[in-house]
Design a protein around this motif. Structure first.
Motif, PDB file in Angstrom:
ATOM      1  N   SER A 217      26.384  43.260  25.302  1.00 23.60           N
ATOM      2  CA  SER A 217      27.353  42.081  25.977  1.00 23.60           C
ATOM      3  C   SER A 217      28.919  42.441  25.798  1.00 23.60           C
ATOM      4  O   SER A 217      29.389  43.143  24.799  1.00 23.60           O
ATOM      5  CB  SER A 217      27.174  40.923  24.865  1.00 23.60           C
ATOM      6  OG  SER A 217      28.005  39.920  25.487  1.00 23.60           O
ATOM      7  N   GLY A 218      29.675  42.182  26.986  1.00 21.85           N
ATOM      8  CA  GLY A 218      31.161  42.509  27.090  1.00 21.85           C
ATOM      9  C   GLY A 218      31.229  44.024  27.425  1.00 21.85           C
ATOM     10  O   GLY A 218      32.453  44.224  27.139  1.00 21.85           O
ATOM     11  N   SER A 219      30.317  44.866  27.802  1.00 21.21           N
ATOM     12  CA  SER A 219      30.585  46.020  28.063  1.00 21.21           C
ATOM     13  C   SER A 219      31.381  46.342  29.605  1.00 21.21           C
ATOM     14  O   SER A 219      31.803  47.240  29.824  1.00 21.21           O
ATOM     15  CB  SER A 219      29.631  46.942  27.887  1.00 21.21           C
ATOM     16  OG  SER A 219      28.466  46.500  28.706  1.00 21.21           O
ATOM     17  N   GLY A 220      31.309  45.332  30.166  1.00 25.10           N
ATOM     18  CA  GLY A 220      31.953  45.479  31.564  1.00 25.10           C
ATOM     19  C   GLY A 220      31.311  45.344  32.726  1.00 25.10           C
ATOM     20  O   GLY A 220      31.520  45.559  34.000  1.00 25.10           O
ATOM     21  N   LYS A 221      29.818  45.106  32.835  1.00 28.09           N
ATOM     22  CA  LYS A 221      28.945  45.206  33.832  1.00 28.09           C
ATOM     23  C   LYS A 221      29.234  43.957  34.647  1.00 28.09           C
ATOM     24  O   LYS A 221      29.062  44.464  35.942  1.00 28.09           O
ATOM     25  CB  LYS A 221      27.461  44.880  33.224  1.00 28.09           C
ATOM     26  CG  LYS A 221      26.985  45.806  31.854  1.00 28.09           C
ATOM     27  CD  LYS A 221      25.668  45.436  31.440  1.00 28.09           C
ATOM     28  CE  LYS A 221      25.305  44.310  30.839  1.00 28.09           C
ATOM     29  NZ  LYS A 221      26.320  43.720  29.653  1.00 28.09           N
ATOM     30  N   THR A 222      29.389  42.959  34.362  1.00 24.13           N
ATOM     31  CA  THR A 222      29.606  41.840  35.240  1.00 24.13           C
ATOM     32  C   THR A 222      31.090  42.209  36.274  1.00 24.13           C
ATOM     33  O   THR A 222      31.046  42.047  37.180  1.00 24.13           O
ATOM     34  CB  THR A 222      29.825  40.364  34.747  1.00 24.13           C
ATOM     35  OG1 THR A 222      28.436  40.195  34.199  1.00 24.13           O
ATOM     36  CG2 THR A 222      30.132  39.457  35.739  1.00 24.13           C
ATOM     37  N   THR A 223      31.986  42.532  35.444  1.00 26.97           N
ATOM     38  CA  THR A 223      33.211  42.700  35.934  1.00 26.97           C
ATOM     39  C   THR A 223      33.285  44.061  36.993  1.00 26.97           C
ATOM     40  O   THR A 223      33.703  43.882  37.798  1.00 26.97           O
ATOM     41  CB  THR A 223      34.309  43.060  34.913  1.00 26.97           C
ATOM     42  OG1 THR A 223      34.170  42.147  33.650  1.00 26.97           O
ATOM     43  CG2 THR A 223      35.640  43.273  35.276  1.00 26.97           C
TER      44      THR A 223
ATOM     45  N   HIS B 222      43.418  44.468  27.400  1.00 25.61           N
ATOM     46  CA  HIS B 222      42.031  44.799  26.910  1.00 25.61           C
ATOM     47  C   HIS B 222      41.540  45.547  28.259  1.00 25.61           C
ATOM     48  O   HIS B 222      41.363  45.150  29.411  1.00 25.61           O
ATOM     49  CB  HIS B 222      41.274  43.576  26.808  1.00 25.61           C
ATOM     50  CG  HIS B 222      40.026  43.844  26.532  1.00 25.61           C
ATOM     51  ND1 HIS B 222      38.883  42.747  26.606  1.00 25.61           N
ATOM     52  CD2 HIS B 222      39.041  44.983  26.540  1.00 25.61           C
ATOM     53  CE1 HIS B 222      37.617  43.357  26.396  1.00 25.61           C
ATOM     54  NE2 HIS B 222      37.775  44.683  26.191  1.00 25.61           N
TER      55      HIS B 222
HETATM   56  N1  LIG Z   1      38.654  36.632  33.607  1.00 28.72           N
HETATM   57  C1  LIG Z   1      38.770  37.233  32.332  1.00 28.72           C
HETATM   58  N2  LIG Z   1      39.912  37.136  31.657  1.00 28.72           N
HETATM   59  C2  LIG Z   1      39.995  37.953  30.505  1.00 28.72           C
HETATM   60  N3  LIG Z   1      39.172  38.711  29.967  1.00 28.72           N
HETATM   61  C3  LIG Z   1      37.920  39.033  30.562  1.00 28.72           C
HETATM   62  C4  LIG Z   1      37.633  37.991  31.933  1.00 28.72           C
HETATM   63  N4  LIG Z   1      36.200  38.373  32.353  1.00 28.72           N
HETATM   64  C5  LIG Z   1      35.854  38.974  31.632  1.00 28.72           C
HETATM   65  N5  LIG Z   1      36.618  39.494  30.278  1.00 28.72           N
HETATM   66  C6  LIG Z   1      36.443  40.307  29.347  1.00 28.72           C
HETATM   67  O1  LIG Z   1      35.898  41.716  29.756  1.00 28.72           O
HETATM   68  C7  LIG Z   1      35.009  42.065  28.914  1.00 28.72           C
HETATM   69  C8  LIG Z   1      33.628  42.659  29.762  1.00 28.72           C
HETATM   70  O2  LIG Z   1      33.141  41.269  30.219  1.00 28.72           O
HETATM   71  P1  LIG Z   1      31.799  41.414  31.281  1.00 28.72           P
HETATM   72  O3  LIG Z   1      31.601  39.669  31.669  1.00 28.72           O
HETATM   73  O4  LIG Z   1      32.273  42.242  32.545  1.00 28.72           O
HETATM   74  O5  LIG Z   1      30.866  41.758  30.188  1.00 28.72           O
HETATM   75  P2  LIG Z   1      29.276  42.052  30.529  1.00 28.72           P
HETATM   76  O6  LIG Z   1      28.818  43.546  30.320  1.00 28.72           O
HETATM   77  O7  LIG Z   1      28.885  41.732  31.751  1.00 28.72           O
HETATM   78  O8  LIG Z   1      28.756  41.237  29.414  1.00 28.72           O
HETATM   79  P3  LIG Z   1      27.215  40.363  29.175  1.00 28.72           P
HETATM   80  O9  LIG Z   1      26.143  41.264  29.108  1.00 28.72           O
HETATM   81  O10 LIG Z   1      27.558  39.377  28.110  1.00 28.72           O
HETATM   82  O11 LIG Z   1      27.313  39.481  30.745  1.00 28.72           O
HETATM   83  C9  LIG Z   1      34.596  41.061  27.892  1.00 28.72           C
HETATM   84  O12 LIG Z   1      35.333  41.467  26.846  1.00 28.72           O
HETATM   85  C10 LIG Z   1      35.262  39.700  28.577  1.00 28.72           C
HETATM   86  O13 LIG Z   1      35.544  38.922  27.344  1.00 28.72           O
END
Ligand SMILES: Nc1ncnc2c1ncn2[C@@H]1O[C@H](COP(=O)(O)OP(=O)(O)OP(=O)(O)O)[C@@H](O)[C@H]1O
Ligand SMILES: [Mg+2]
Length: 247
Positions: A37-43, A15
């Protein structure tokens, strides 16, 4: 330019979570990082502070280059001395009082005198309106108060930039405002901040730049005024509209 982020990529197994994210940040910028949600912001934020290792990407911070994949521990330690991170969950030590929570980051691994650390901590707590609660324990505080202590803990380190990951999303609605107003005050004082948020009023009124992400891509990036008033893509427009209806 204070911070230049180039082409950050990260995949979890098959992914692709970040597929080439770039961002320029000037001193004093408040960047709202938006996206579903899930767009990758936290990552993305976690990669910038090496809480997560990117697969590739570069960062130039205050004249120093960091490879987001291969940076050494000593480089990471140096970087972290100039940055602070505020999480959705406040991550305070429950068995320590407010003052000790804020002082801990100062005294751990540092030669600072206890009295000096105390003064800096009290000043940081004053900034967030928590100087009257030095001896309270986290369990005696509301979520909004705990988050303000967490912000003070970051401020006490005198960072050049603060990363916030949805700092108000765990809070009851009536407590959100007090945290946002502390953040607004920091912005007015010129603090550089990257803020992942779903608070559109905050993004619209306080941030000067927006990074709008979806599926690990940048959909739109630029001045907040442009993003909210004449978004460059139909996807941005749709997002802005959906959130305005929500609010
Ligand atoms: N440690 C991990 N292992 C596998 N997949 C992960 C991991 N951390 C995040 N993901 C996946 O990476 C993608 C992005 O996650 P992330 O948490 O960065 O999204 P986000 O934009 O912060 O979402 P939200 O608004 O819900 O906080 C998601 O599909 C999530 O399931
Ligand atoms: Mg997130």
């Amino acid at each position: 330019m204070m911070l230049e982020i180039k082409d950050v990529k990260k995949r979890f197994e098959d992914h692709m979570v970040l597929d080439g994210i770039s961002l320029d940040v000037n001193k004093g910028d408040v960047v709202a990082i938006l996206g579903p949600s899930g767009s990758g912001k936290t990552t993305f934020l976690r990669c910038l502070n090496f809480l997560e290792r990117a697969d590739s990407g570069q960062m130039f911070f205050e004249g120093t280059r960091y490879d987001l994949n291969t940076a050494k521990k000593s480089e990471i330690t140096a970087l972290r001395r100039k940055t602070a991170f505020v999480f959705q969950s406040y991550n305070l030590f429950l068995n320590k009082n407010v003052l000790d929570n804020v002082m801990l980051g100062l005294t751990l691994g540092s030669k600072i005198r206890k009295q000096d650390a105390r003064e800096i901590a009290v000043e940081a707590l004053r900034k967030v309106g928590m100087a009257e609660r030095l001896t309270s324990y986290p369990s005696q505080l509301s979520g909004g108060q705990q988050q303000r202590v967490a912000i003070a803990r970051g401020l006490a380190l005198r960072p050049d930039i603060i990363f916030f990951d949805e700092p108000t999303s765990a809070l009851d609605p009536e407590l959100i405002g007090e945290v946002l107003s502390v953040m607004r005050q920091l912005a007015e004082e010129g603090m550089t901040m990257l803020v992942v948020t779903h608070e559109m009023e905050f993004a619209r009124n306080v941030s000067n730049k927006v990074l709008f992400m979806e599926n690990g891509h940048v959909v739109e990036s630029g001045p907040s005024h442009d993003f909210f008033n004449h978004p460059a893509s139909s996807r941005s427009l749709e997002f802005v509209n959906s959130l305005s209806n929500f609010a």
